[in-house]
Design a protein around this motif. Structure first.
Motif, mmCIF file in Angstrom:
data_model
loop_
_atom_site.group_PDB
_atom_site.id
_atom_site.type_symbol
_atom_site.label_atom_id
_atom_site.label_comp_id
_atom_site.label_asym_id
_atom_site.label_seq_id
_atom_site.Cartn_x
_atom_site.Cartn_y
_atom_site.Cartn_z
ATOM 1 N N TYR A 57 143.107 -35.410 11.879
ATOM 2 C CA TYR A 57 143.305 -33.994 12.294
ATOM 3 C C TYR A 57 143.483 -34.155 13.837
ATOM 4 O O TYR A 57 142.892 -34.731 14.597
ATOM 5 N N SER A 58 144.325 -32.670 14.150
ATOM 6 C CA SER A 58 144.540 -32.872 15.658
ATOM 7 C C SER A 58 144.559 -31.190 16.035
ATOM 8 O O SER A 58 144.550 -30.439 15.167
ATOM 9 N N THR A 59 144.479 -31.203 17.440
ATOM 10 C CA THR A 59 144.519 -29.874 17.566
ATOM 11 C C THR A 59 145.771 -29.463 18.443
ATOM 12 O O THR A 59 146.104 -29.994 19.243
ATOM 13 N N GLU A 60 146.342 -28.296 18.098
ATOM 14 C CA GLU A 60 147.512 -27.599 18.517
ATOM 15 C C GLU A 60 147.124 -26.622 19.414
ATOM 16 O O GLU A 60 146.374 -25.684 19.136
ATOM 17 N N HIS A 61 147.872 -26.586 20.925
ATOM 18 C CA HIS A 61 147.332 -25.352 21.648
ATOM 19 C C HIS A 61 148.820 -24.403 21.486
ATOM 20 O O HIS A 61 149.930 -24.965 21.584
ATOM 21 N N ALA A 62 148.635 -23.213 21.488
ATOM 22 C CA ALA A 62 149.779 -22.130 21.503
ATOM 23 C C ALA A 62 149.272 -21.170 22.483
ATOM 24 O O ALA A 62 148.200 -20.753 22.890
ATOM 25 N N LYS A 63 150.562 -20.582 23.188
ATOM 26 C CA LYS A 63 150.188 -19.547 24.274
ATOM 27 C C LYS A 63 151.151 -18.410 23.589
ATOM 28 O O LYS A 63 152.412 -18.515 23.696
ATOM 29 N N THR A 64 150.421 -17.160 23.596
ATOM 30 C CA THR A 64 151.081 -16.066 23.158
ATOM 31 C C THR A 64 151.061 -14.833 24.209
ATOM 32 O O THR A 64 149.872 -14.789 24.697
ATOM 33 N N CYS A 65 152.212 -14.302 24.645
ATOM 34 C CA CYS A 65 152.061 -13.439 25.675
ATOM 35 C C CYS A 65 152.811 -12.177 25.388
ATOM 36 O O CYS A 65 153.633 -12.066 24.581
ATOM 37 N N LYS A 66 152.383 -10.958 25.910
ATOM 38 C CA LYS A 66 152.926 -9.576 25.613
ATOM 39 C C LYS A 66 152.567 -8.687 26.732
ATOM 40 O O LYS A 66 151.690 -9.257 27.845
ATOM 41 N N LYS A 67 153.533 -7.805 27.137
ATOM 42 C CA LYS A 67 153.576 -6.883 28.305
ATOM 43 C C LYS A 67 152.422 -5.911 27.676
ATOM 44 O O LYS A 67 152.592 -5.011 26.762
ATOM 45 N N VAL A 68 151.366 -5.399 28.807
ATOM 46 C CA VAL A 68 150.650 -4.299 28.765
ATOM 47 C C VAL A 68 150.433 -3.637 29.819
ATOM 48 O O VAL A 68 151.113 -3.886 30.953
ATOM 49 N N ARG A 69 150.293 -2.293 29.709
ATOM 50 C CA ARG A 69 150.332 -1.347 30.660
ATOM 51 C C ARG A 69 149.418 -1.566 31.558
ATOM 52 O O ARG A 69 148.024 -1.416 31.354
ATOM 53 N N SER A 70 149.669 -1.610 33.121
ATOM 54 C CA SER A 70 148.481 -1.815 34.053
ATOM 55 C C SER A 70 148.984 -0.934 35.128
ATOM 56 O O SER A 70 149.406 -1.346 36.049
ATOM 57 N N GLY A 71 148.445 0.568 35.251
ATOM 58 C CA GLY A 71 148.759 1.313 35.934
ATOM 59 C C GLY A 71 149.896 1.680 36.125
ATOM 60 O O GLY A 71 150.837 2.015 34.975
#
Length: 186
Positions: A113-127
């Motif tokens: 077994y191995s561990t895979e890392h994933a990065k997910t990004c999204k735009k959110v309203r901030s002011g």
């Protein structure tokens, strides 16, 4: 005998239908008239209204006597809009890997077994943020007299490119100018 009669009847019906649908020498043809109908667009007008004069479109050249020039600066205003920030999250998942060696009773399977890392990004309203909104872009305009050699066409304004405007400024008043306008009116 019945087959021939049926074939003749179908042929006659097809010929009559095609003759009614074809527009052979139709006197209501839009070719050569000042009226046209664009089936793909609804402009809000009736089908028989004349189309605007295309002499002021950007693909035709105009000429006349230079009358006046006008530079209109861009008009801007301050406005606010939602500020969108990028928010990222990292996730991990466990992935199973297997390999097999040998065959028959000597077959061996190895699993790890191995561990895979994933990065997910999204735009959110901030002011909100303030920005400069352009209400009217910068415009360069030239007025012509005797447009196209027609003495009754005086004081016709055209929006032009910066280079055509510079040429008009360098030309004496009531001298012939020839340019391709961007838009009619100013």
């Amino acid at each position: 005998m019945f087959k021939r009669f049926a074939t003749a009847a179908v042929t006659a019906v097809l010929i009559a239908g095609l003759g009614a649908c074809g527009g052979g020498g139709d006197s209501n043809s839009a070719e050569g008239s000042d009226y046209s109908v664009d089936v793909g667009q609804d402009t809000g007008g009736g089908a028989g209204e004349p189309q605007p004069d295309t002499a002021t479109t950007a693909d035709t050249s105009v000429f006349g006597l230079r009358d006046q020039v006008r530079h209109r600066a861009a008009r801007t205003t301050r406005a606010t809009r939602p500020h969108m920030a990028k928010k990222c999250a990292t996730t991990t998942r466990r992935v199973r890997h297997t390999t097999s060696t040998g065959s028959g009773t000597k077959r061996r399977t190895r699993t790890w077994y191995s561990t895979e890392h994933a990065k997910t990004c999204k735009k959110v309203r901030s002011g909100t943020e303030t920005y400069t909104r352009v209400v009217r872009p910068e415009q360069w305009c030239v007025s012509l007299d005797d447009v196209g050699g027609d003495k009754s066409q005086d004081d016709v304004w055209y929006r032009v490119s910066r280079t055509a405007y510079d040429e008009a400024v360098a030309t004496d008043q009531h001298k012939r100018l020839d340019f391709t306008p961007k838009h009619g009116g100013c």
